[in-house]
Design an enzyme around this catalytic site. Structure first.
Site, PDB file in Angstrom:
ATOM      1  N   ASP A 185       0.871  -1.179   0.000  1.00  0.00           N
ATOM      2  CA  ASP A 185       0.000   0.000   0.000  1.00  0.00           C
ATOM      3  C   ASP A 185       0.906   1.227   0.000  1.00  0.00           C
ATOM      4  O   ASP A 185       2.090   1.118  -0.315  1.00  0.00           O
ATOM      5  CB  ASP A 185      -0.957  -0.026   1.192  1.00  0.00           C
ATOM      6  CG  ASP A 185      -2.294   0.643   0.861  1.00  0.00           C
ATOM      7  OD1 ASP A 185      -2.266   1.753   0.287  1.00  0.00           O
ATOM      8  OD2 ASP A 185      -3.354   0.074   1.165  1.00  0.00           O
TER       9      ASP A 185
ATOM     10  N   HIS B 221       1.757   1.360  -3.215  1.00  0.00           N
ATOM     11  CA  HIS B 221       0.769   2.130  -3.975  1.00  0.00           C
ATOM     12  C   HIS B 221       1.228   3.564  -4.183  1.00  0.00           C
ATOM     13  O   HIS B 221       0.439   4.428  -4.541  1.00  0.00           O
ATOM     14  CB  HIS B 221      -0.588   2.113  -3.266  1.00  0.00           C
ATOM     15  CG  HIS B 221      -1.296   0.791  -3.359  1.00  0.00           C
ATOM     16  ND1 HIS B 221      -2.558   0.575  -2.851  1.00  0.00           N
ATOM     17  CD2 HIS B 221      -0.921  -0.391  -3.908  1.00  0.00           C
ATOM     18  CE1 HIS B 221      -2.933  -0.674  -3.077  1.00  0.00           C
ATOM     19  NE2 HIS B 221      -1.951  -1.279  -3.710  1.00  0.00           N
TER      20      HIS B 221
END
Length: 415
Positions: free
Chosen positions: A229, A252
């Site tokens: 993430d 991410h």
């Protein structure tokens, strides 16, 4: 005899002077062993040694109790051992400290003034059981966050704190975000090594390296992050942030947001500098994510107001990254809703300098995707050198007022 007395008096005076100038006491935290809970002992030592102290955590500690280490002042924390939280979901869900925003909770709330944590030790979140459970139950909140019935605690939260340095620490297996900077000022992280890797078919989830919230003058630098993430995320009301010399794998991206989730609230992210980043095998590189608008005054899925301003991504290298540069002003918002209710949160004064490398090719030839539901102003790019494995690079722009200040030619998004 008099000479001996004077000599002893002189030595006593020297000793007293030394103790006057060096009043920091050292407090070592014992470990019970045999799998017993060391949480109460840790809390007790921190309470007794909360001022002008050095606290030593040099053993293996099993923690089954919320760590509330508050009201610290001028405290060193030598973490050269391991703090490992128990994988007891039924106990930690109600026990972990609730921090409201996106239903975040924490195992350890570290608070006070002039705190320095260091030592080369490890904080182990024991996250595998949480990842497996989430994969089976899908019990999550908005935009994949935590839920009120299934808490996934953060291993370390620096909250309501000032003048904090965290350095030379390893963090593994976080059930949720690894670090949360909560309502704090003048916080620095450096030489942190984060690893959130699943050993089952269940992926890790929401394993952000850092989330910064209602905090100012925060620095994150010289660190390595392996996760799935955001490498670093600037949540609402993060200002005067520096991120430098980062190596991020599988993430991410380094993300502004998400913002604008809650109607009636004003979110601000301003004065952010991100320099010298390497982003590998990631979903995103330099990202801004903002919820769209929403007609409901009580919405928790968009409709908030505010702005993003004075953001710089400089010397940003990407390899095998799906979206090297991404602005999404309809984050987690249905396209038809966002078209009718554009975002109420303005984006301006964003600068990309020397962003270079390769996309993953997941989105065809697209290497830049900047789509605003309302007009974004003063977006600039210089020194952009991005390529796609699928051929000639494509740069998608929507509602960007300053296309003349970009060093690539924009194309409109496909329907």
């Amino acid at each position: 005899m008099l000479a001996k007395f004077l000599a002893l008096a002189s030595l006593a005076a020297i000793s007293l002077a030394h103790n006057t100038h060096n009043t920091r006491k050292t407090c070592e935290v014992p470990a019970k062993g045999a799998g017993q809970d060391d949480g109460p002992t840790i809390n007790s030592v921190f309470k007794k040694c909360s001022h002008n102290s050095k606290i030593v955590l040099d053993k293996y500690y099993v923690v089954d109790t919320l760590l509330l280490t508050q009201n610290l002042d001028n405290v060193e924390i030598e973490l050269s051992g391991t703090v490992q939280y128990t994988p007891d979901i039924a106990k930690w869900s109600p026990q972990s400290l609730y921090l409201t925003y996106q239903n975040a909770t924490t195992f350890w709330f570290l608070s006070g003034n002039n705190i320095h944590m260091y030592g080369g030790g490890t904080i182990d979140g024991n996250g595998q059981v949480w990842w497996d459970t989430l994969n089976n139950t899908h019990n999550s909140g908005t935009a994949g966050g935590s839920s009120t019935t299934f808490a996934r605690p953060i291993p370390l939260t620096v909250g309501n704190a000032t003048n904090v340095v965290i350095e030379n620490i390893h963090e593994i297996g976080s059930p949720f975000w690894n670090n949360f900077v909560y309502q704090s000022n003048n916080v620095t992280y450096k030489n942190i090594n984060i690893r959130a890797v699943s050993y089952s078919s269940s992926p890790t989830a929401n394993s952000d390296g850092w989330d910064i919230y209602r905090s100012s003058h925060v620095t994150v630098r010289d660190s390595v992050v392996n996760n799935d993430d955001d490498c670093v995320s600037f949540k609402p009301n993060s200002t005067n942030i520096v991120v430098a010399n980062m190596w991020c794998n599988g993430s991410h991206g380094i993300s502004v947001g998400s913002l604008g989730q809650y109607a009636g609230e004003t979110d601000i992210v301003a004065n952010v500098s991100v320099t010298n980043t390497t982003m590998l095998n990631a979903q995103n590189g330099a990202r801004i994510k903002v919820f769209g608008g929403n007609p409901s005054p009580n919405s928790t899925i968009g409709g908030g107001t505010g702005y993003v301003k004075n953001i710089t991504f400089k010397d940003f290298h990407v390899e095998n990254v799906e979206n090297p540069i991404l602005i999404n002003q309809c984050y987690s918002t249905a396209a038809d809703v966002c078209a009718q209710y554009p975002s109420n949160l303005n984006i301006s004064d964003v600068h990309y300098i020397n962003v270079h490398g390769t996309s993953a090719g997941t989105n065809g030839n697209v290497v830049v995707d900047m789509e605003c539901s309302d007009t974004c102003e003063d977006i600039t790019a210089t020194g952009t050198h991005l390529s796609s494995p699928n051929g000639t690079a494509v740069y998608v722009c929507k509602n960007i007022a300053s296309t003349a200040q970009l060093d690539f030619n924009c194309t409109t998004p496909t329907a």
